[in-house]
Structures are given as C-alpha cells and as structure tokens.
Design a protein around this motif. Structure first.
Motif, PDB file in Angstrom:
ATOM      1  N   LEU A   1       0.846  -1.187   0.000  1.00  0.00           N
ATOM      2  CA  LEU A   1       0.000   0.000   0.000  1.00  0.00           C
ATOM      3  C   LEU A   1       0.886   1.242   0.000  1.00  0.00           C
ATOM      4  CD1 LEU A   1      -2.679  -1.087   2.636  1.00  0.00           C
ATOM      5  CD2 LEU A   1      -2.850  -1.192   0.142  1.00  0.00           C
ATOM      6  N   PRO A   2       0.804   2.097  -1.009  1.00  0.00           N
ATOM      7  CA  PRO A   2       1.724   3.233  -1.112  1.00  0.00           C
ATOM      8  C   PRO A   2       1.693   4.162   0.102  1.00  0.00           C
ATOM      9  CG  PRO A   2       0.537   2.910  -3.173  1.00  0.00           C
ATOM     10  CD  PRO A   2      -0.107   2.006  -2.168  1.00  0.00           C
ATOM     11  N   ALA A   3       0.490   4.495   0.592  1.00  0.00           N
ATOM     12  CA  ALA A   3       0.390   5.426   1.709  1.00  0.00           C
ATOM     13  C   ALA A   3       1.062   4.861   2.951  1.00  0.00           C
ATOM     14  CB  ALA A   3      -1.082   5.751   1.981  1.00  0.00           C
ATOM     15  N   VAL A   4       0.796   3.588   3.260  1.00  0.00           N
ATOM     16  CA  VAL A   4       1.390   2.955   4.442  1.00  0.00           C
ATOM     17  C   VAL A   4       2.912   2.896   4.311  1.00  0.00           C
ATOM     18  CG1 VAL A   4       1.500   0.840   5.800  1.00  0.00           C
ATOM     19  CG2 VAL A   4      -0.695   1.634   4.910  1.00  0.00           C
ATOM     20  N   LYS A   5       3.382   2.526   3.126  1.00  0.00           N
ATOM     21  CA  LYS A   5       4.828   2.403   2.917  1.00  0.00           C
ATOM     22  C   LYS A   5       5.515   3.757   3.020  1.00  0.00           C
ATOM     23  CE  LYS A   5       8.254   0.435  -0.214  1.00  0.00           C
ATOM     24  NZ  LYS A   5       8.473  -0.354  -1.441  1.00  0.00           N
ATOM     25  N   ILE A   6       4.938   4.792   2.403  1.00  0.00           N
ATOM     26  CA  ILE A   6       5.555   6.118   2.429  1.00  0.00           C
ATOM     27  C   ILE A   6       5.613   6.661   3.858  1.00  0.00           C
ATOM     28  CG2 ILE A   6       5.232   8.512   1.714  1.00  0.00           C
ATOM     29  CD1 ILE A   6       4.140   7.464  -0.930  1.00  0.00           C
ATOM     30  N   LEU A   7       4.518   6.515   4.602  1.00  0.00           N
ATOM     31  CA  LEU A   7       4.513   6.996   5.986  1.00  0.00           C
ATOM     32  C   LEU A   7       5.522   6.247   6.838  1.00  0.00           C
ATOM     33  CD1 LEU A   7       0.674   7.475   6.605  1.00  0.00           C
ATOM     34  CD2 LEU A   7       2.407   9.252   6.296  1.00  0.00           C
ATOM     35  N   SER A   8       5.628   4.944   6.660  1.00  0.00           N
ATOM     36  CA  SER A   8       6.582   4.157   7.445  1.00  0.00           C
ATOM     37  C   SER A   8       8.020   4.542   7.106  1.00  0.00           C
ATOM     38  CB  SER A   8       6.358   2.661   7.194  1.00  0.00           C
ATOM     39  OG  SER A   8       5.056   2.267   7.567  1.00  0.00           O
ATOM     40  N   VAL A   9       8.306   4.667   5.823  1.00  0.00           N
ATOM     41  CA  VAL A   9       9.665   5.048   5.408  1.00  0.00           C
ATOM     42  C   VAL A   9      10.009   6.435   5.927  1.00  0.00           C
ATOM     43  CG1 VAL A   9      11.115   5.581   3.423  1.00  0.00           C
ATOM     44  CG2 VAL A   9       9.674   3.541   3.397  1.00  0.00           C
ATOM     45  N   ALA A  10       9.071   7.378   5.823  1.00  0.00           N
ATOM     46  CA  ALA A  10       9.323   8.744   6.292  1.00  0.00           C
ATOM     47  C   ALA A  10       9.591   8.761   7.791  1.00  0.00           C
ATOM     48  CB  ALA A  10       8.136   9.644   5.945  1.00  0.00           C
ATOM     49  N   PHE A  11       8.800   8.010   8.543  1.00  0.00           N
ATOM     50  CA  PHE A  11       8.987   7.962   9.992  1.00  0.00           C
ATOM     51  C   PHE A  11      10.354   7.380  10.340  1.00  0.00           C
ATOM     52  CE2 PHE A  11       8.807   5.964  14.115  1.00  0.00           C
ATOM     53  CZ  PHE A  11       8.092   6.846  14.893  1.00  0.00           C
ATOM     54  N   ILE A  12      10.697   6.266   9.725  1.00  0.00           N
ATOM     55  CA  ILE A  12      11.960   5.591  10.048  1.00  0.00           C
ATOM     56  C   ILE A  12      13.151   6.463   9.672  1.00  0.00           C
ATOM     57  CG2 ILE A  12      13.414   3.620   9.472  1.00  0.00           C
ATOM     58  CD1 ILE A  12      10.830   1.988   9.119  1.00  0.00           C
ATOM     59  N   GLU A  13      13.145   7.006   8.477  1.00  0.00           N
ATOM     60  CA  GLU A  13      14.295   7.783   8.021  1.00  0.00           C
ATOM     61  C   GLU A  13      14.436   9.084   8.810  1.00  0.00           C
ATOM     62  OE1 GLU A  13      16.522   6.619   6.156  1.00  0.00           O
ATOM     63  OE2 GLU A  13      15.401   4.791   5.719  1.00  0.00           O
ATOM     64  N   PHE A  14      13.321   9.669   9.225  1.00  0.00           N
ATOM     65  CA  PHE A  14      13.410  10.904  10.013  1.00  0.00           C
ATOM     66  C   PHE A  14      14.067  10.646  11.359  1.00  0.00           C
ATOM     67  CE2 PHE A  14      11.597  13.581  13.358  1.00  0.00           C
ATOM     68  CZ  PHE A  14      12.014  14.837  12.934  1.00  0.00           C
ATOM     69  N   TRP A  15      13.583   9.646  12.087  1.00  0.00           N
ATOM     70  CA  TRP A  15      14.108   9.402  13.429  1.00  0.00           C
ATOM     71  C   TRP A  15      15.512   8.809  13.387  1.00  0.00           C
ATOM     72  CZ3 TRP A  15      11.963  11.565  17.472  1.00  0.00           C
ATOM     73  CH2 TRP A  15      10.611  11.927  17.403  1.00  0.00           C
ATOM     74  N   ARG A  16      15.847   8.090  12.336  1.00  0.00           N
ATOM     75  CA  ARG A  16      17.210   7.579  12.215  1.00  0.00           C
ATOM     76  C   ARG A  16      18.197   8.667  11.822  1.00  0.00           C
ATOM     77  NH1 ARG A  16      17.582   3.234   8.045  1.00  0.00           N
ATOM     78  NH2 ARG A  16      19.678   2.959   8.856  1.00  0.00           N
ATOM     79  N   GLY A  17      17.705   9.739  11.244  1.00  0.00           N
ATOM     80  CA  GLY A  17      18.583  10.812  10.808  1.00  0.00           C
ATOM     81  C   GLY A  17      18.803  11.899  11.831  1.00  0.00           C
ATOM     82  N   VAL A  18      18.199  11.760  13.010  1.00  0.00           N
ATOM     83  CA  VAL A  18      18.318  12.778  14.056  1.00  0.00           C
ATOM     84  C   VAL A  18      18.970  12.157  15.283  1.00  0.00           C
ATOM     85  CG1 VAL A  18      17.049  14.414  15.494  1.00  0.00           C
ATOM     86  CG2 VAL A  18      16.247  13.911  13.193  1.00  0.00           C
ATOM     87  N   PRO A  19      19.999  12.767  15.855  1.00  0.00           N
ATOM     88  CA  PRO A  19      20.623  12.210  17.076  1.00  0.00           C
ATOM     89  C   PRO A  19      19.645  12.210  18.241  1.00  0.00           C
ATOM     90  CG  PRO A  19      22.034  13.873  16.043  1.00  0.00           C
ATOM     91  CD  PRO A  19      20.702  13.965  15.369  1.00  0.00           C
TER      92      PRO A  19
END
Length: 468
Positions: free
Chosen positions: A288-306
């Motif tokens: 599902l595009p919406a679910v995948k995009i939201l999950s990827v955005a969440f993961i990459e955001f929190w992994r990119g911030v100390p």
C-alpha cells in the motif's frame, strides 16, 4: 578386448589386522604443543628465516597483550579491593578517604583506593534520587514486582508464562505508575467525553468489519480498528487508575532520580519500541503506497536525528507547539522521545529478518489457505524475530546505555545523579570521581551482560533447527 590368460594377475592387498595406534606427534602435545597452537603459525618452520621471525613476533605480541591485560586487571583489583577504603568507624566524610598529610585520618604511607564510605553515604541518591525517605517502600515494591515478573516471564521452566507476560505488559505499568507517583491526578474534562466515544466507535468498527464478508482488505482494517480500540480502552483504564485517590502521598517525577529513572526510561523504551518497530517494518514492506511512504518517512526521520537532539527538542521546542499554559511532564517527554527513536532502529532490525525469510515460506502458507495476516503472525514473524535476536538485543542494550542522555532535559538518571554528588565538597577527594564512575560502570555492565547472556541462551534454544 580380453586379457591374456598368461598375464600376471594383481591381487588387492586387504589388511587383516588393525593398524597399530601410534602416539600423537611430539609437537602437538604438552607445553610445546600448546605454545605452538596458540603462539605460532600452524605451518611454522624454524628452518625458514621468515617463518621464524614471524613466530617470534607473534610470541612477543602475545606476551605483551597478556602482560598488559593482567596488569590492568590487577590494578583494578588493587584499587577496588586491596587499597579500597571499606570502613569509616568515626563517621567522617571526606576525611575517611584522605591521608593525614591531606587532612584526613589515614596513615601517610597508605595507598588510598576506592572510597566506599562515599558510595554508602550516597547510596539512596544513586538508586532513588530525591525520592522521600518515608515513601521508599513504594519503589522497592515496584522493583520487587518487576524482578518477580521478569523471572516468571523469561524463565522457560516457569508455568503459565503467557499469563505472566500479559500481567507484565498490561497490569504492571498501571501498578508501577500508581505506586511511584501516588496517582490522584487530574485529566481534562474533554477527555472523559471524547475518549470513551472514540473507544466505542473503534471497537464497533472492528466488530462490524469482522462480521462482514469482505476480502483481505476488510479483515486488515478490521484488525487495525480492533487494535486501536483496545489501545484506547487501555488508555481509558489507565486514566481511571491515575485519577483515583489511592491514599498515597504524591511524588512528582522531579523527585525521581538515579537507577529508578534509568530503569523507567529503559524498560518503557524497550517494551514500547519492539511492537512499534514490528509495525513499522511491516509497513515499510507493505504494497500500500500510503502505508509504505509513511513508514519510510517515519523511520528515516528518526534515524537521521541524534537522540540528544530529540530529547532537546522535546524539552525546549515541544512546549512552543502546545496551547499556552499547557504543562508537559519532563519524564513523559523523555519516554516518548526515546521510544520513537528506538522504534525506528528496531524497525530496520526486524526488516532485515523479514527479508531473510525465503519466499517459499509465504507460498507454502498460502497453499494451505492461510491469509496474509495469519501467514505473517504464524509463519513469517516467528522465524524473522528468531533470526534477528542478536540485533534486537543489541538495540535494547544501546537504548539502556542511551538513557544517560536524559540529563539534557534535567532528569537525573544514574550517571547524572552520581555526577551531581561530585559537587559536594564534603566528599571531595582524589578518588571520589573514579569511585563514582566505577559504580556506574559496574551497574550498567551487570544489566547489559545479563541481557546479552539471556539473548544468547534464547538464540541457542530457538535455532536448534539450524544447528549443524
């Protein structure tokens, strides 16, 4: 082509007796054999100059490492036990760990090691922070319930472990919250109108979807509504417990500190990050595009911030986005920040396990008539989580050690509480700081070592099918 009848015939030799048992080679037994296996190359040939030089260098390097390791261990033992100051019969403070030339009570020729009277005098601060002395039975009871619950849940020989796990996940957080804070809190009036209505709607949608005759999508949404509805119901029960008067004195989280804060932050982060990480990993692999995009955005955001930035933002920036006059507990901010941060890393660990499962497992489950969620819950996830046990526990250990960063928002965890005692001039000695840091290191090592050993035992138990 036939052989000539006059050609000599060969007869195969067949041994009629066992070969004699010979002793092992002399260079593989005894002290020389041990030294050859551990210090020298397996193909050492002392007639070759290059091989001989290499072997001598290996012997020297091994001897140096042994000397260095033994000297460091001996120095630690000497500082902690042999030269450590254990008694303080006069009730003195810093003088108990100083020589007479330094203004203390010890002989001038005595080597001063760890100052254990300092640890004994500040033990309450190290464990509970500024928690009221008369109320210490409450955190002690929480520690006892936690220990009993962990033994009941994690020890494979205990009966009814599923019941123990359910109690630890559902009942224990409410009991611990009531005991540690005293409860009798206030909640906005709108909460009591909105939250029960939202809970009833979500549970009703989940029930209606389960009764419907739709396809996989309907079942998926029905399960999502059921899950959200049960979560809302749990929050509602939690709020009821938090607003009741249990006859306990209120203790604010600003009075918490030491090991108590470390365990609260670590256990909350560990318990909440695993299921959230699993959901994020499944969402990232969703079609599902919406679910995948939201999950990827969440993961990459929190992994990119100390993490230190996350805690700083939760303390300084978050109140700017709330209505004026709204108060937000500092400890709750830390718990939310740590949980979201750890869940992003946990999601990537779980995703690695999901990708390691062969496609044939899913196809075999589908051939048996299992739905997507049944396949995921019964076939894929158990195997994936088993494969990534080392990564999951590694994330847990990293999270446990990262709790020391909560001092950035004014919460005194174990390390912060110990560091705060260094400013006390009544215990200012040359060995106070090393002793305090040694206590912190020992406590963290014990917890992390126990998690590591338990994960190794679970990995060995669950991966018997992969043993060779």
């Amino acid at each position: 082509m036939t052989s000539s009848p006059h050609a000599p015939q060969s007869v195969a030799y067949v041994r009629t007796e066992d070969a004699p048992i010979l002793p092992p080679p002399a260079n593989t037994t005894g002290l020389y054999g041990w030294a050859r296996r551990n210090f020298l190359d397996s193909m050492t040939d002392f007639s070759d100059v290059g091989s001989s030089v290499r072997s001598v260098l290996m012997i020297l390097l091994t001897a140096f490492l042994l000397w260095f390791g033994i000297s460091q261990i001996w120095g630690l033992i000497k500082f902690v036990f042999i030269d450590g100051i254990w008694s303080n019969p006069t009730g003195a403070r810093r003088e108990a760990c100083l020589t007479q030339a330094q203004g203390g009570l010890l002989p001038n020729d005595q080597t001063v090691g760890a100052c254990w009277p300092y640890v004994a005098a500040n033990a309450k601060l190290f464990i509970y922070g500024r928690y009221p002395m008369a109320e210490l039975w409450r955190p002690n009871l929480v520690f006892l319930l936690l220990a009993l619950g962990l033994v009941w849940t994690l020890w494979s020989r205990m009966p009814y472990r599923k019941i123990g796990a359910a109690l630890m996940l559902v009942v224990f957080p409410m009991v611990a919250f009531v005991l540690l804070t005293g409860a009798d809190l206030s909640a906005p009036k709108a909460f009591w109108y909105v939250w029960p209505l939202a809970t009833a709607i979500l549970l009703g949608l989940g029930w209606a979807g389960g009764k419907g005759m739709g396809g996989e999508a309907v079942k998926a949404f029905s399960g999502a509504f059921w899950g959200l509805g049960l979560f809302f119901a749990y929050i509602l029960v939690f709020a009821l417990a938090a607003t009741m008067n249990w006859g306990l004195n209120s203790v604010t989280t600003r009075d918490w500190g030491g090991l108590l804060v470390t365990l609260v932050v670590a256990l909350t982060g560990i318990t909440a990050s695993l299921p959230l990480g699993i959901l994020l990993a499944l969402g990232r692999r969703s079609t599902l595009p919406a679910v995948k995009i939201l999950s990827v955005a969440f993961i990459e955001f929190w992994r990119g911030v100390p993490l230190i930035t996350v805690l700083f933002m939760s303390s300084v920036m978050l109140p700017l986005f709330l209505p004026p006059g709204t108060s937000f507990n500092d400890l709750l901010r830390a718990l939310i920040g740590v949980t979201l941060f750890a869940s992003a890393y946990m999601a990537e660990v779980v995703r690695g396990g999901l990708q390691a499962i062969p496609k044939g497992q899913t196809e075999g489950a589908q051939s048996l008539g299992l739905s997507f969620w049944e396949t995921t819950r019964l076939i894929v996830l158990p195997q994936a989580l088993t494969l990534v046990i080392p990564g999951i526990v590694n994330t847990f250990i990293g999270l446990f050690k990262d709790t020391t960063l909560v001092s950035i928002i004014g919460m005194f965890d174990l390390l912060g509480q110990v560091s705060s005692t260094f400013a006390d001039s009544s215990w200012a000695t040359p060995v106070t700081r090393p002793t305090g840091y040694l206590v912190v290191a020992a406590i963290f090592f014990v917890f992390c070592f126990l998690m590591s050993r338990y994960s190794m035992s679970m990995e060995k138990k669950l991966r018997r099918g992969h043993a060779r």
